[in-house]
Design a protein around this motif. Structure first.
Motif, PDB file in Angstrom:
ATOM      1  N   LYS A   8       0.899  -1.179  -0.187  1.00 29.55           N
ATOM      2  CA  LYS A   8       0.140   0.083   0.083  1.00 29.55           C
ATOM      3  C   LYS A   8       0.698   1.428   0.101  1.00 29.55           C
ATOM      4  CE  LYS A   8      -4.077  -1.643   0.111  1.00 29.55           C
ATOM      5  NZ  LYS A   8      -5.207  -1.292  -0.875  1.00 29.55           N
ATOM      6  N   THR A   9       2.221   1.342  -0.472  1.00 24.73           N
ATOM      7  CA  THR A   9       2.839   2.475  -0.239  1.00 24.73           C
ATOM      8  C   THR A   9       3.532   2.569  -1.779  1.00 24.73           C
ATOM      9  OG1 THR A   9       3.546   2.022   1.863  1.00 24.73           O
ATOM     10  CG2 THR A   9       4.923   3.423   0.422  1.00 24.73           C
ATOM     11  N   ALA A  10       3.320   3.895  -2.314  1.00 25.70           N
ATOM     12  CA  ALA A  10       3.788   4.449  -3.576  1.00 25.70           C
ATOM     13  C   ALA A  10       4.691   5.269  -3.325  1.00 25.70           C
ATOM     14  CB  ALA A  10       2.678   4.517  -4.690  1.00 25.70           C
ATOM     15  N   ALA A  11       5.775   5.358  -4.223  1.00 24.19           N
ATOM     16  CA  ALA A  11       6.867   6.502  -4.230  1.00 24.19           C
ATOM     17  C   ALA A  11       6.608   7.328  -5.711  1.00 24.19           C
ATOM     18  CB  ALA A  11       8.187   6.161  -4.362  1.00 24.19           C
ATOM     19  N   ILE A  12       6.460   8.592  -5.512  1.00 24.54           N
ATOM     20  CA  ILE A  12       6.507   9.540  -6.812  1.00 24.54           C
ATOM     21  C   ILE A  12       7.752  10.369  -6.831  1.00 24.54           C
ATOM     22  CG2 ILE A  12       4.955  11.069  -7.903  1.00 24.54           C
ATOM     23  CD1 ILE A  12       3.526   8.597  -7.327  1.00 24.54           C
ATOM     24  N   ILE A  13       8.412   9.966  -8.013  1.00 30.72           N
ATOM     25  CA  ILE A  13       9.652  10.671  -8.161  1.00 30.72           C
ATOM     26  C   ILE A  13       9.166  11.758  -9.451  1.00 30.72           C
ATOM     27  CG2 ILE A  13      12.107  10.629  -8.960  1.00 30.72           C
ATOM     28  CD1 ILE A  13      11.258   8.961  -6.350  1.00 30.72           C
ATOM     29  N   GLY A  14       9.290  12.971  -8.864  1.00 26.23           N
ATOM     30  CA  GLY A  14       8.613  14.170  -9.980  1.00 26.23           C
ATOM     31  C   GLY A  14       7.247  14.389  -9.925  1.00 26.23           C
ATOM     32  N   GLY A  15       7.148  15.609  -9.116  1.00 28.41           N
ATOM     33  CA  GLY A  15       5.819  16.238  -8.743  1.00 28.41           C
ATOM     34  C   GLY A  15       5.037  17.079  -9.506  1.00 28.41           C
ATOM     35  N   GLY A  16       5.277  17.256 -10.770  1.00 32.94           N
ATOM     36  CA  GLY A  16       4.625  18.093 -11.757  1.00 32.94           C
ATOM     37  C   GLY A  16       3.038  17.696 -11.958  1.00 32.94           C
ATOM     38  N   VAL A  17       2.721  17.935 -12.962  1.00 33.63           N
ATOM     39  CA  VAL A  17       1.265  17.568 -13.485  1.00 33.63           C
ATOM     40  C   VAL A  17       0.714  16.272 -13.439  1.00 33.63           C
ATOM     41  CG1 VAL A  17      -0.413  17.933 -15.271  1.00 33.63           C
ATOM     42  CG2 VAL A  17       0.796  19.958 -14.699  1.00 33.63           C
ATOM     43  N   ILE A  18       1.925  15.541 -14.003  1.00 28.70           N
ATOM     44  CA  ILE A  18       1.774  14.063 -14.167  1.00 28.70           C
ATOM     45  C   ILE A  18       1.940  13.357 -13.040  1.00 28.70           C
ATOM     46  CG2 ILE A  18       2.600  11.930 -15.491  1.00 28.70           C
ATOM     47  CD1 ILE A  18       0.825  14.001 -17.280  1.00 28.70           C
ATOM     48  N   GLY A  19       2.887  13.793 -12.213  1.00 22.43           N
ATOM     49  CA  GLY A  19       3.361  13.083 -10.913  1.00 22.43           C
ATOM     50  C   GLY A  19       2.311  13.222  -9.929  1.00 22.43           C
ATOM     51  N   GLY A  20       1.862  14.578  -9.992  1.00 23.73           N
ATOM     52  CA  GLY A  20       0.703  14.877  -8.956  1.00 23.73           C
ATOM     53  C   GLY A  20      -0.550  14.148  -9.254  1.00 23.73           C
ATOM     54  N   GLY A  21      -0.846  13.799 -10.579  1.00 25.35           N
ATOM     55  CA  GLY A  21      -1.823  12.873 -10.821  1.00 25.35           C
ATOM     56  C   GLY A  21      -2.033  11.627 -10.382  1.00 25.35           C
ATOM     57  N   ALA A 168       2.136  -5.851 -12.431  1.00 26.19           N
ATOM     58  CA  ALA A 168       1.955  -4.343 -12.780  1.00 26.19           C
ATOM     59  C   ALA A 168       0.633  -4.344 -13.046  1.00 26.19           C
ATOM     60  CB  ALA A 168       2.840  -3.856 -13.826  1.00 26.19           C
ATOM     61  N   LYS A 169       0.118  -5.085 -14.121  1.00 23.53           N
ATOM     62  CA  LYS A 169      -1.516  -5.001 -14.460  1.00 23.53           C
ATOM     63  C   LYS A 169      -2.238  -5.111 -13.187  1.00 23.53           C
ATOM     64  CE  LYS A 169      -0.906  -7.083 -18.912  1.00 23.53           C
ATOM     65  NZ  LYS A 169      -1.411  -8.358 -19.944  1.00 23.53           N
ATOM     66  N   THR A 170      -2.041  -5.856 -12.416  1.00 27.47           N
ATOM     67  CA  THR A 170      -3.096  -6.099 -11.091  1.00 27.47           C
ATOM     68  C   THR A 170      -2.991  -4.899 -10.310  1.00 27.47           C
ATOM     69  OG1 THR A 170      -2.670  -8.761 -11.296  1.00 27.47           O
ATOM     70  CG2 THR A 170      -3.473  -7.345  -9.171  1.00 27.47           C
ATOM     71  N   LEU A 171      -1.619  -4.203 -10.118  1.00 27.10           N
ATOM     72  CA  LEU A 171      -1.790  -3.048  -9.288  1.00 27.10           C
ATOM     73  C   LEU A 171      -2.243  -2.033  -9.973  1.00 27.10           C
ATOM     74  CD1 LEU A 171       2.007  -3.608  -7.987  1.00 27.10           C
ATOM     75  CD2 LEU A 171      -0.033  -3.715  -6.592  1.00 27.10           C
ATOM     76  N   LEU A 172      -2.109  -1.732 -10.987  1.00 25.99           N
ATOM     77  CA  LEU A 172      -2.889  -0.571 -11.932  1.00 25.99           C
ATOM     78  C   LEU A 172      -4.204  -0.621 -11.832  1.00 25.99           C
ATOM     79  CD1 LEU A 172      -0.161  -0.435 -14.937  1.00 25.99           C
ATOM     80  CD2 LEU A 172      -0.408   1.130 -13.155  1.00 25.99           C
ATOM     81  N   MET A 173      -4.750  -2.199 -12.091  1.00 25.45           N
ATOM     82  CA  MET A 173      -6.228  -2.102 -12.157  1.00 25.45           C
ATOM     83  C   MET A 173      -6.922  -2.063 -10.857  1.00 25.45           C
ATOM     84  SD  MET A 173      -6.624  -5.717 -14.721  1.00 25.45           S
ATOM     85  CE  MET A 173      -8.310  -5.884 -14.258  1.00 25.45           C
ATOM     86  N   SER A 174      -6.049  -2.209  -9.467  1.00 24.44           N
ATOM     87  CA  SER A 174      -6.392  -2.028  -8.234  1.00 24.44           C
ATOM     88  C   SER A 174      -6.926  -0.614  -7.909  1.00 24.44           C
ATOM     89  CB  SER A 174      -5.586  -2.747  -7.205  1.00 24.44           C
ATOM     90  OG  SER A 174      -4.227  -1.944  -7.144  1.00 24.44           O
ATOM     91  N   VAL A 175      -6.294   0.335  -8.715  1.00 24.13           N
ATOM     92  CA  VAL A 175      -6.618   1.847  -8.350  1.00 24.13           C
ATOM     93  C   VAL A 175      -7.278   2.367  -9.712  1.00 24.13           C
ATOM     94  CG1 VAL A 175      -4.550   2.097  -6.833  1.00 24.13           C
ATOM     95  CG2 VAL A 175      -4.169   2.429  -9.450  1.00 24.13           C
ATOM     96  N   GLY A 176      -8.034   1.467 -10.284  1.00 23.15           N
ATOM     97  CA  GLY A 176      -8.831   1.911 -11.458  1.00 23.15           C
ATOM     98  C   GLY A 176      -8.414   2.299 -12.782  1.00 23.15           C
ATOM     99  N   PHE A 177      -7.163   1.930 -12.913  1.00 21.05           N
ATOM    100  CA  PHE A 177      -6.639   2.131 -14.488  1.00 21.05           C
ATOM    101  C   PHE A 177      -6.842   0.856 -15.299  1.00 21.05           C
ATOM    102  CE2 PHE A 177      -3.057   4.423 -12.363  1.00 21.05           C
ATOM    103  CZ  PHE A 177      -3.429   5.736 -13.162  1.00 21.05           C
ATOM    104  N   PHE A 178      -6.872   1.322 -16.526  1.00 17.00           N
ATOM    105  CA  PHE A 178      -6.987   0.227 -17.755  1.00 17.00           C
ATOM    106  C   PHE A 178      -5.589   0.047 -18.335  1.00 17.00           C
ATOM    107  CE2 PHE A 178      -7.239  -1.107 -22.160  1.00 17.00           C
ATOM    108  CZ  PHE A 178      -8.302  -2.012 -22.058  1.00 17.00           C
ATOM    109  N   PRO A 179      -4.831  -1.037 -17.700  1.00 18.54           N
ATOM    110  CA  PRO A 179      -3.512  -1.110 -18.364  1.00 18.54           C
ATOM    111  C   PRO A 179      -3.380  -1.778 -19.787  1.00 18.54           C
ATOM    112  CG  PRO A 179      -3.990  -2.633 -16.850  1.00 18.54           C
ATOM    113  CD  PRO A 179      -5.097  -1.892 -16.845  1.00 18.54           C
ATOM    114  N   LEU A 180      -3.071  -0.897 -20.899  1.00 19.12           N
ATOM    115  CA  LEU A 180      -2.969  -1.446 -22.310  1.00 19.12           C
ATOM    116  C   LEU A 180      -1.930  -1.986 -22.455  1.00 19.12           C
ATOM    117  CD1 LEU A 180      -4.116  -1.692 -24.929  1.00 19.12           C
ATOM    118  CD2 LEU A 180      -3.416   0.501 -25.529  1.00 19.12           C
TER     119      LEU A 180
END
Length: 493
Positions: A8-21, A168-180
């Motif tokens: 349940k821990t994520a690290a964000i490197i770079g906090g611009g528009v995309i990193g903030g999202g 990676a797919k499972t983690l992305l889907m768990s937060v509502g993404f559609f991993p293509l």
């Protein structure tokens, strides 16, 4: 316990528009988020992005999101990445900078963590070049706003094991993404190659005086942009082929590909004159709005369209429904889980943007929609679920009475708690109370009759439903009769 904390821990490197999202997407889905960005304004910028996300993202779900995680900012990258299960790099598009970042973070991060890059152009093999553990790095390219749009292009290389890609797919889907899953490395992946083609042609149309920036935008949003939003490219053209389908469309319009319609093999030179022309036209088109206002306009439109698609279970709406299905178990109590001596929790969700009116408050009709959902949930609790309804019985609403007590705004979390005033034989009488925290927002009194769907006439419910109602009636017998129940509409004065 340690494993659960790491997941349940994520690290964000770079906090611009995309990193903030990215930070907002993880945070609002229950992850703890650690941010590393040397920009002294990073905390303010991410705070503003997060404010917009809190207002818009939770309302896409018809069930409550997990409790929000903890957001922390770190001066050292090593501190931010230690123990993180997901590390998202969103630094500027310079390969030397990205490689330097990976070298530093791989020396201290968990070897089992996934490192995703938001790069829109670089291939994963380029990002993995010289890395301590190249198999740990993949491209996970999102689309702005990252906290709303579901698409993430997941691009691995031959160095990445299938197990990591699946994880990676499972983690992305768990937060509502559609991993293509992009199965073959290519510069700019898939989606940005389309965008680049449209962008180039748009530049020529403006440069040649054929259209202004506003007219180009109108051509997209008034026509094919709406079609593409829910059906994509090939399915849209299949429909255009009529009953004969895609083969007919290709036969009819294939020859047009040889016509000199576009300049996609050529690029206009970025002269100062062209840049000034486009910037001036864009200012005239949109300069009356601040960036924050434009973001909110964008979010309003996206939420409205995506919730419309959700009702049809199509495109991005199907992804939202799948995410709700992951969140739904345990979100509301069953008959055996609920404290039946108290009004039962029958609805918990955020107020979506499309439930608000011109005043910014929840529209009065949406109060009824929320209370109707609470009634549906109460019916499920006593056993009148879809399986029961398909067998030929259901409850029909005969009367509603709503009292509006307080206003509520988009993004606010609401709950409805339901007291059963009568549940015997054909009759069901419930009283709903809607809250935002401890503040009462509205009440609704509903009277329902059990009906045979075959005869469309009142009929007794099943013995199981009778038993469930009797159980609730006994448990709630000590509750006071709710204030406002049975009241007539007051006359002015």
């Amino acid at each position: 316990m340690g494993e659960e904390k790491q997941v349940k821990t994520a690290a964000i490197i770079g906090g611009g528009v995309i990193g903030g999202g990215w930070a907002a997407r993880f945070l609002l889905n229950g992850w703890n988020v650690r941010v590393f960005d040397p920009d002294p304004e990073a905390e303010r910028k991410i705070g503003e992005v997060l404010g917009n996300a809190r207002r818009s993202l939770p309302g896409l779900s018809d069930v409550p999101l997990p409790p929000e995680g903890a957001l922390t900012f770190h001066e050292e990258m090593a501190e931010a990445v230690q123990g993180a299960a997901w590390i998202q790099e969103s630094v500027p598009e310079r390969l030397d900078l990205k490689l330097k970042v990976y070298k530093g973070l791989q020396e201290v991060c968990d070897p089992g963590a996934i490192i995703g890059s938001s790069t829109s152009g670089f291939k994963p093999s380029e990002l993995q070049d010289g890395a301590l553990r190249p198999e740990q790095i993949v491209v996970t390219h999102p689309f702005n706003p990252v906290y709303l749009l579901p698409l993430v292009e997941l691009v691995p290389s031959q160095a990445n094991a299938p197990e990591l890609v699946d994880r990676a797919k499972t983690l992305l889907m768990s937060v509502g993404f559609f991993p293509l899953h992009v199965r073959k490395e290519i510069d700019a992946h898939i989606a940005d190659r389309f965008l680049e083609a449209v962008w180039r042609e748009a530049l020529w149309l403006v440069k040649d005086g054929v259209a202004t920036t506003e007219e180009v935008d109108e051509a997209i949003r008034m026509g094919f942009g709406i079609r593409w939003a829910q059906m994509g490219l090939f399915e849209t053209y299949r429909v255009a082929g009529g009953e004969a389908g895609m083969r007919h469309f290709m036969a009819q319009f294939g020859p047009a590909l040889k016509w000199p319609w576009t300049k996609l093999m050529d690029v206009p030179q970025f002269t100062d004159e062209l840049v000034d022309m486009i910037a001036d036209q864009s200012d005239a088109q949109s300069g009356q709005y601040s960036i924050r206002e434009l973001e909110r306009i964008r979010d309003n439109n996206l939420v409205g369209m995506m919730r419309a698609l959700k009702a049809q279970n199509y495109g991005a709406g199907a992804v939202l429904n799948q995410h709700d299905a992951l969140l739904r178990p345990g979100a509301l109590p069953t008959l055996d889980q609920a404290d039946l001596s108290q009004p039962i929790l029958t609805l918990a969700r955020a107020v979506p943007l499309d439930w608000t009116d011109y005043n910014g408050h929840m529209n009065e009709a949406k109060y009824l929609e929320a209370f109707a959902a609470a009634t549906d949930r109460f019916m499920e609790i006593i056993g009148c679920d879809m399986e029961y309804i398909s067998s030929g019985g259901s409850y029909f609403t005969a009367e509603n009475h709503i009292r509006y007590v307080n206003e509520v705004h988009a993004g606010e979390k609401i709950e409805v708690r339901t007291q059963m005033l009568l549940g015997r034989g054909k009759k069901l009488h419930v009283f709903h109370s809607m809250y935002a925290g401890d503040m009462l927002l509205a009440t609704a009194e509903s009277f329902l009759l059990h009906v045979s769907l075959e005869t469309r006439r009142p009929s007794p419910p099943s013995p199981e439903i009778e038993a469930a109602m009797a159980r609730i009636a006994k448990a709630q017998a000590g509750l006071p009769y709710p204030e406002g129940a049975g009241a007539a509409i007051r006359k002015p004065g």
